[in-house]
Design a protein around this motif. Sequence first.
Motif, PDB file in Angstrom:
ATOM      1  N   ALA A  13       0.826  -1.206   0.000  1.00  0.00           N
ATOM      2  CA  ALA A  13       0.000   0.000   0.000  1.00  0.00           C
ATOM      3  C   ALA A  13       0.863   1.259   0.000  1.00  0.00           C
ATOM      4  O   ALA A  13       0.562   2.254  -0.686  1.00  0.00           O
ATOM      5  CB  ALA A  13      -0.935  -0.012   1.210  1.00  0.00           C
ATOM      6  N   TRP A  14       1.940   1.236   0.766  1.00  0.00           N
ATOM      7  CA  TRP A  14       2.833   2.409   0.828  1.00  0.00           C
ATOM      8  C   TRP A  14       3.510   2.664  -0.507  1.00  0.00           C
ATOM      9  O   TRP A  14       3.602   3.807  -0.967  1.00  0.00           O
ATOM     10  CB  TRP A  14       3.876   2.173   1.928  1.00  0.00           C
ATOM     11  N   LEU A  15       4.008   1.591  -1.160  1.00  0.00           N
ATOM     12  CA  LEU A  15       4.653   1.737  -2.464  1.00  0.00           C
ATOM     13  C   LEU A  15       3.667   2.253  -3.509  1.00  0.00           C
ATOM     14  O   LEU A  15       4.024   3.086  -4.356  1.00  0.00           O
ATOM     15  CB  LEU A  15       5.254   0.402  -2.907  1.00  0.00           C
ATOM     16  N   LYS A  16       2.441   1.775  -3.457  1.00  0.00           N
ATOM     17  CA  LYS A  16       1.425   2.240  -4.401  1.00  0.00           C
ATOM     18  C   LYS A  16       1.137   3.718  -4.193  1.00  0.00           C
ATOM     19  O   LYS A  16       0.955   4.485  -5.153  1.00  0.00           O
ATOM     20  CB  LYS A  16       0.152   1.421  -4.235  1.00  0.00           C
ATOM     21  N   LYS A  17       1.121   4.155  -2.926  1.00  0.00           N
ATOM     22  CA  LYS A  17       0.896   5.558  -2.624  1.00  0.00           C
ATOM     23  C   LYS A  17       2.071   6.412  -3.096  1.00  0.00           C
ATOM     24  O   LYS A  17       1.880   7.534  -3.604  1.00  0.00           O
ATOM     25  CB  LYS A  17       0.699   5.717  -1.128  1.00  0.00           C
ATOM     26  N   ILE A  18       3.284   5.873  -2.939  1.00  0.00           N
ATOM     27  CA  ILE A  18       4.474   6.634  -3.328  1.00  0.00           C
ATOM     28  C   ILE A  18       4.563   6.781  -4.839  1.00  0.00           C
ATOM     29  O   ILE A  18       4.803   7.879  -5.372  1.00  0.00           O
ATOM     30  CB  ILE A  18       5.742   5.975  -2.769  1.00  0.00           C
ATOM     31  N   PHE A  19       4.392   5.689  -5.579  1.00  0.00           N
ATOM     32  CA  PHE A  19       4.589   5.713  -7.032  1.00  0.00           C
ATOM     33  C   PHE A  19       3.339   6.116  -7.789  1.00  0.00           C
ATOM     34  O   PHE A  19       3.434   6.485  -8.963  1.00  0.00           O
ATOM     35  CB  PHE A  19       5.079   4.344  -7.512  1.00  0.00           C
ATOM     36  N   GLY A  20       2.172   6.059  -7.160  1.00  0.00           N
ATOM     37  CA  GLY A  20       0.935   6.487  -7.813  1.00  0.00           C
ATOM     38  C   GLY A  20       0.648   5.667  -9.057  1.00  0.00           C
ATOM     39  O   GLY A  20       0.566   4.422  -8.998  1.00  0.00           O
ATOM     40  N   ASN A  21       0.491   6.366 -10.185  1.00  0.00           N
ATOM     41  CA  ASN A  21       0.162   5.683 -11.447  1.00  0.00           C
ATOM     42  C   ASN A  21       1.379   5.040 -12.112  1.00  0.00           C
ATOM     43  O   ASN A  21       1.231   4.320 -13.099  1.00  0.00           O
ATOM     44  CB  ASN A  21      -0.492   6.671 -12.416  1.00  0.00           C
ATOM     45  N   HIS A  22       2.564   5.334 -11.617  1.00  0.00           N
ATOM     46  CA  HIS A  22       3.778   4.755 -12.199  1.00  0.00           C
ATOM     47  C   HIS A  22       3.957   3.316 -11.712  1.00  0.00           C
ATOM     48  O   HIS A  22       3.539   2.963 -10.588  1.00  0.00           O
ATOM     49  CB  HIS A  22       4.998   5.586 -11.799  1.00  0.00           C
ATOM     50  N   PRO A  23       4.583   2.482 -12.560  1.00  0.00           N
ATOM     51  CA  PRO A  23       4.788   1.079 -12.140  1.00  0.00           C
ATOM     52  C   PRO A  23       5.782   0.978 -10.984  1.00  0.00           C
ATOM     53  O   PRO A  23       6.748   1.726 -10.922  1.00  0.00           O
ATOM     54  CB  PRO A  23       5.343   0.417 -13.410  1.00  0.00           C
ATOM     55  N   ILE A  24       5.507   0.062 -10.105  1.00  0.00           N
ATOM     56  CA  ILE A  24       6.394  -0.153  -8.952  1.00  0.00           C
ATOM     57  C   ILE A  24       7.579  -1.006  -9.401  1.00  0.00           C
ATOM     58  O   ILE A  24       7.389  -2.040 -10.050  1.00  0.00           O
ATOM     59  CB  ILE A  24       5.636  -0.858  -7.812  1.00  0.00           C
ATOM     60  N   PRO A  25       8.812  -0.590  -9.127  1.00  0.00           N
ATOM     61  CA  PRO A  25       9.988  -1.387  -9.527  1.00  0.00           C
ATOM     62  C   PRO A  25       9.933  -2.793  -8.909  1.00  0.00           C
ATOM     63  O   PRO A  25       9.440  -2.987  -7.793  1.00  0.00           O
ATOM     64  CB  PRO A  25      11.175  -0.584  -8.977  1.00  0.00           C
ATOM     65  N   GLN A  26      10.455  -3.737  -9.675  1.00  0.00           N
ATOM     66  CA  GLN A  26      10.493  -5.114  -9.190  1.00  0.00           C
ATOM     67  C   GLN A  26      11.536  -5.264  -8.096  1.00  0.00           C
ATOM     68  O   GLN A  26      12.605  -4.672  -8.168  1.00  0.00           O
ATOM     69  CB  GLN A  26      10.824  -6.068 -10.355  1.00  0.00           C
ATOM     70  N   TYR A  27      11.218  -6.013  -7.103  1.00  0.00           N
ATOM     71  CA  TYR A  27      12.164  -6.303  -6.018  1.00  0.00           C
ATOM     72  C   TYR A  27      11.873  -7.695  -5.471  1.00  0.00           C
ATOM     73  O   TYR A  27      10.763  -8.235  -5.635  1.00  0.00           O
ATOM     74  CB  TYR A  27      12.064  -5.248  -4.909  1.00  0.00           C
ATOM     75  N   GLU A  28      12.876  -8.273  -4.861  1.00  0.00           N
ATOM     76  CA  GLU A  28      12.752  -9.620  -4.309  1.00  0.00           C
ATOM     77  C   GLU A  28      11.986  -9.567  -2.989  1.00  0.00           C
ATOM     78  O   GLU A  28      12.382  -8.857  -2.058  1.00  0.00           O
ATOM     79  CB  GLU A  28      14.137 -10.231  -4.084  1.00  0.00           C
ATOM     80  N   VAL A  29      10.895 -10.280  -2.945  1.00  0.00           N
ATOM     81  CA  VAL A  29      10.062 -10.292  -1.744  1.00  0.00           C
ATOM     82  C   VAL A  29      10.561 -11.396  -0.820  1.00  0.00           C
ATOM     83  O   VAL A  29      10.461 -12.589  -1.142  1.00  0.00           O
ATOM     84  CB  VAL A  29       8.581 -10.500  -2.095  1.00  0.00           C
ATOM     85  N   ASN A  30      11.144 -10.997   0.291  1.00  0.00           N
ATOM     86  CA  ASN A  30      11.578 -11.942   1.327  1.00  0.00           C
ATOM     87  C   ASN A  30      11.468 -11.236   2.671  1.00  0.00           C
ATOM     88  O   ASN A  30      11.228 -10.021   2.731  1.00  0.00           O
ATOM     89  CB  ASN A  30      13.009 -12.445   1.056  1.00  0.00           C
ATOM     90  N   PRO A  31      11.588 -11.969   3.745  1.00  0.00           N
ATOM     91  CA  PRO A  31      11.412 -11.344   5.079  1.00  0.00           C
ATOM     92  C   PRO A  31      12.331 -10.148   5.308  1.00  0.00           C
ATOM     93  O   PRO A  31      11.915  -9.160   5.910  1.00  0.00           O
ATOM     94  CB  PRO A  31      11.730 -12.488   6.047  1.00  0.00           C
TER      95      PRO A  31
END
Length: 278
Positions: A13-31
Amino acid sequence: MESGEEKEAQVAAWLKKIFGNHPIPQYEVNPRTTEILHHLAERNRVRDRDVHLVIEDWKQKASEYESEAKHLQDLLMESVNFSPANLSSTASRYLNALVDSAVALETKDTSLASFLPAVNDLTSDLFRTKSKNEEIKLELTKVEKKLTASLVLEKCLREDLKKAELHLSTERAKTDHRLQNLDFLKAKSEEFRFGIRAAEEKLLARGMDASLSHQSLVALSEKLAELKQQTLPLKKKLESYLDLMPNPSLAQVKIEEAKRELDTIEAELTKKVDMMEL
């Protein structure tokens, strides 16, 4: 304590708020990445809250200032029928300059009681700054003198170094020349030694007495020098006898014997040297 899924949802949710309509950069999801991004999201949320509070406070103060200004303006209109809009351009400039001065001096109002302490403080700061500048100039002058002395010393050291290098080069050339001469003398010495040995071998082959060899003559010369040294005490003793007025005939006999012995040794040495030269 929040679970990993809740943190991932908050991060998304935070990344979506930060980038808005722009695509969120890919990152490795781990703990680990989730924990880091969650920590950044929390800090960003706290900062946004603090900024929002500051903005609200500024808005409230601006509203209060506007209300106070409207109140003062109404008061002026009611009391003396005065409004800033009715001021001439010159008066407006003076008023703006007065307001700008109050803002620059950070006074609570534009009264003389507020301006005088502020001006005094500003004057004191000015004197302190000038005094500090004088100290800095004095220190800078000292540093410049030290720098000049250092540069002069460096120049002298460079000149001394050049002289030392030139002297070292000259001495090295002299040393090389002496070494060459030494090598030449060593070679000549070996040549003479071989020549003497060859000549001695030829003379021995012809039947020359071994006592006439170079080594023998050197030893004999050393022996002669030793004998001469031994005769010195005898001569001193003889001189002391002469001072005592001894029997002239007996003393003359002893002197003649010593002279004959010395002449015999010198004659024998001279004979051997002459035979060697032949």
